[in-house]
Motif scaffolding. Structure first.
Motif, PDB file in Angstrom:
ATOM      1  N   UNK A  21       0.832  -1.201   0.000  1.00  8.86           N
ATOM      2  CA  UNK A  21       0.000   0.000   0.000  1.00  8.86           C
ATOM      3  C   UNK A  21       0.870   1.256   0.000  1.00  8.86           C
ATOM      4  N   UNK A  22       1.932   1.247   0.772  1.00 12.51           N
ATOM      5  CA  UNK A  22       2.856   2.376   0.797  1.00 12.51           C
ATOM      6  C   UNK A  22       3.534   2.602  -0.534  1.00 12.51           C
ATOM      7  N   UNK A  23       3.792   1.528  -1.260  1.00 17.60           N
ATOM      8  CA  UNK A  23       4.435   1.673  -2.568  1.00 17.60           C
ATOM      9  C   UNK A  23       3.507   2.355  -3.572  1.00 17.60           C
ATOM     10  N   UNK A  24       2.188   2.247  -3.354  1.00 16.50           N
ATOM     11  CA  UNK A  24       1.241   2.951  -4.223  1.00 16.50           C
ATOM     12  C   UNK A  24       1.471   4.453  -4.099  1.00 16.50           C
ATOM     13  N   UNK A  25       1.581   4.936  -2.853  1.00 13.52           N
ATOM     14  CA  UNK A  25       1.803   6.371  -2.626  1.00 13.52           C
ATOM     15  C   UNK A  25       3.135   6.819  -3.211  1.00 13.52           C
ATOM     16  N   UNK A  26       4.151   5.979  -3.089  1.00 10.32           N
ATOM     17  CA  UNK A  26       5.478   6.319  -3.610  1.00 10.32           C
ATOM     18  C   UNK A  26       5.454   6.458  -5.138  1.00 10.32           C
ATOM     19  N   UNK A  27       4.805   5.510  -5.810  1.00  9.54           N
ATOM     20  CA  UNK A  27       4.806   5.462  -7.267  1.00  9.54           C
ATOM     21  C   UNK A  27       3.804   6.450  -7.868  1.00  9.54           C
ATOM     22  N   UNK A  28       2.802   6.823  -7.107  1.00  7.47           N
ATOM     23  CA  UNK A  28       1.754   7.705  -7.613  1.00  7.47           C
ATOM     24  C   UNK A  28       2.320   8.983  -8.235  1.00  7.47           C
ATOM     25  N   UNK A  29       3.425   9.480  -7.704  1.00  5.98           N
ATOM     26  CA  UNK A  29       4.010  10.731  -8.199  1.00  5.98           C
ATOM     27  C   UNK A  29       4.892  10.526  -9.424  1.00  5.98           C
ATOM     28  N   UNK A  30       5.240   9.288  -9.724  1.00  3.07           N
ATOM     29  CA  UNK A  30       6.122   9.043 -10.863  1.00  3.07           C
ATOM     30  C   UNK A  30       5.462   8.287 -12.003  1.00  3.07           C
ATOM     31  N   UNK A  31       4.489   7.420 -11.680  1.00 10.15           N
ATOM     32  CA  UNK A  31       3.887   6.589 -12.715  1.00 10.15           C
ATOM     33  C   UNK A  31       2.432   6.280 -12.368  1.00 10.15           C
ATOM     34  N   UNK A  32       1.528   6.850 -13.140  1.00  8.18           N
ATOM     35  CA  UNK A  32       0.106   6.573 -12.917  1.00  8.18           C
ATOM     36  C   UNK A  32      -0.191   5.088 -13.142  1.00  8.18           C
ATOM     37  N   UNK A  33       0.371   4.507 -14.213  1.00  9.85           N
ATOM     38  CA  UNK A  33       0.157   3.086 -14.500  1.00  9.85           C
ATOM     39  C   UNK A  33       0.685   2.217 -13.364  1.00  9.85           C
ATOM     40  N   UNK A  34       1.870   2.558 -12.867  1.00 11.38           N
ATOM     41  CA  UNK A  34       2.452   1.812 -11.754  1.00 11.38           C
ATOM     42  C   UNK A  34       1.582   1.881 -10.516  1.00 11.38           C
ATOM     43  N   UNK A  35       1.008   3.058 -10.244  1.00 11.75           N
ATOM     44  CA  UNK A  35       0.136   3.214  -9.080  1.00 11.75           C
ATOM     45  C   UNK A  35      -1.114   2.356  -9.221  1.00 11.75           C
ATOM     46  N   UNK A  36      -1.660   2.273 -10.432  1.00 17.96           N
ATOM     47  CA  UNK A  36      -2.837   1.425 -10.658  1.00 17.96           C
ATOM     48  C   UNK A  36      -2.481  -0.044 -10.429  1.00 17.96           C
ATOM     49  N   UNK A  37      -1.351  -0.473 -10.971  1.00 20.45           N
ATOM     50  CA  UNK A  37      -0.926  -1.870 -10.814  1.00 20.45           C
ATOM     51  C   UNK A  37      -0.682  -2.195  -9.344  1.00 20.45           C
ATOM     52  N   UNK A  38      -0.039  -1.290  -8.608  1.00 22.52           N
ATOM     53  CA  UNK A  38       0.230  -1.533  -7.193  1.00 22.52           C
ATOM     54  C   UNK A  38      -1.045  -1.494  -6.351  1.00 22.52           C
ATOM     55  N   UNK A  39      -2.022  -0.702  -6.760  1.00 21.08           N
ATOM     56  CA  UNK A  39      -3.314  -0.700  -6.067  1.00 21.08           C
ATOM     57  C   UNK A  39      -4.009  -2.045  -6.269  1.00 21.08           C
ATOM     58  N   UNK A  40      -3.958  -2.546  -7.493  1.00 21.51           N
ATOM     59  CA  UNK A  40      -4.532  -3.877  -7.757  1.00 21.51           C
ATOM     60  C   UNK A  40      -3.802  -4.953  -6.954  1.00 21.51           C
ATOM     61  N   UNK A  41      -2.478  -4.806  -6.823  1.00 19.24           N
ATOM     62  CA  UNK A  41      -1.712  -5.745  -5.994  1.00 19.24           C
ATOM     63  C   UNK A  41      -2.233  -5.717  -4.564  1.00 19.24           C
ATOM     64  N   UNK A  42      -2.363  -4.523  -3.998  1.00 14.71           N
ATOM     65  CA  UNK A  42      -2.829  -4.417  -2.619  1.00 14.71           C
ATOM     66  C   UNK A  42      -4.190  -5.089  -2.446  1.00 14.71           C
ATOM     67  N   UNK A  43      -5.096  -4.853  -3.371  1.00 18.75           N
ATOM     68  CA  UNK A  43      -6.416  -5.482  -3.292  1.00 18.75           C
ATOM     69  C   UNK A  43      -6.308  -7.003  -3.401  1.00 18.75           C
ATOM     70  N   UNK A  44      -5.427  -7.481  -4.273  1.00 17.78           N
ATOM     71  CA  UNK A  44      -5.227  -8.925  -4.411  1.00 17.78           C
ATOM     72  C   UNK A  44      -4.648  -9.526  -3.127  1.00 17.78           C
ATOM     73  N   UNK A  45      -3.796  -8.775  -2.431  1.00 18.44           N
ATOM     74  CA  UNK A  45      -3.186  -9.277  -1.197  1.00 18.44           C
ATOM     75  C   UNK A  45      -4.193  -9.392  -0.055  1.00 18.44           C
ATOM     76  N   UNK A  46      -5.327  -8.729  -0.181  1.00 19.18           N
ATOM     77  CA  UNK A  46      -6.367  -8.846   0.841  1.00 19.18           C
ATOM     78  C   UNK A  46      -7.119 -10.176   0.733  1.00 19.18           C
ATOM     79  N   UNK A  47      -7.102 -10.778  -0.446  1.00 22.79           N
ATOM     80  CA  UNK A  47      -7.857 -12.019  -0.678  1.00 22.79           C
ATOM     81  C   UNK A  47      -7.375 -13.165   0.210  1.00 22.79           C
TER      82      UNK A  47
END
Length: 194
Positions: A21-47
């Motif tokens: 989740x923290x990596x989403x905030x880090x990447x959000x400022x450099x890569x919108x695509x990366x932030x989307x992928x990392x957000x999906x990762x976080x959601x997948x990790x909740x499963x």
């Protein structure tokens, strides 16, 4: 002692979730695509947490998926030649083991602890699930590259090597799952003796 170990494993898995989740905030400022992928990762990790998978598998799944996703977002695949193969070996194997348990829990597949199964059935089922996961990933890479113009290192040789690594990793995961299941619930021998 047995209560501490699962708690430590769960705490470690939850720490990985927080890092994801923290990596989403880090990447959000450099890569919108990366932030989307990392957000999906976080959601997948909740499963696996919500599904209450065994603590060790929860941790392995969190670690493998985070490792694979970070490798993609931060381009770690470009570091050394064998790195891509390692990720494509470990990730489908761990995902296949988790899928096997989840599908068994939903009664769509027999449980690895089912005494009616032959010993070879668990690795075979897990390998088939892993081959499916590896195939779906390669389809995603094709779609990302050929349809959406992503700059991934793909090609025939890479695809075949990645799928072979995924099958090998899934077979290893299936063998481990069968071994753990056999230890948890001993099977009677072929001649009927326990």
């Amino acid at each position: 002692m047995s209560l501490v170990r699962p708690r430590v494993l769960r705490l470690t898995a939850d720490t990985i979730r927080i890092l994801a989740l923290g990596s989403v905030a880090y990447v959000l400022f450099t890569s919108h695509d990366g932030a989307v992928i990392l957000t999906l990762l976080f959601l997948a990790l909740l499963v696996p947490r919500a599904a209450r998978l065994p603590a060790l598998l929860d941790l392995l799944l969190c670690a493998a998926l985070t490792w694979a996703t970070w490798s993609s977002v931060f381009h770690w695949y470009r570091v050394v030649d064998w790195y891509d193969t390692a990720v494509h070996s470990v990730t489908p194997g761990v995902v296949a083991a988790a899928l096997h348990l989840l599908l068994a829990r939903a009664r769509l597949l027999p449980s690895p602890r089912d005494r009616a199964l032959r010993r070879s059935a668990v690795p075979l089922i897990t390998t088939a699930l892993g081959a499916t996961v590896a195939s779906l990933w390669e389809m995603y890479e094709w779609l990302a590259t050929d349809v959406f113009g992503a700059h991934l290192r793909v090609g025939y040789e890479d695809t075949v090597a990645d799928m072979a690594a995924g099958v090998a990793g899934s077979l290893a995961a299936g063998l481990l799952l069968a071994w753990r299941s056999a230890r948890a619930s001993p099977r009677p021998s072929e001649d009927g003796d326990p």
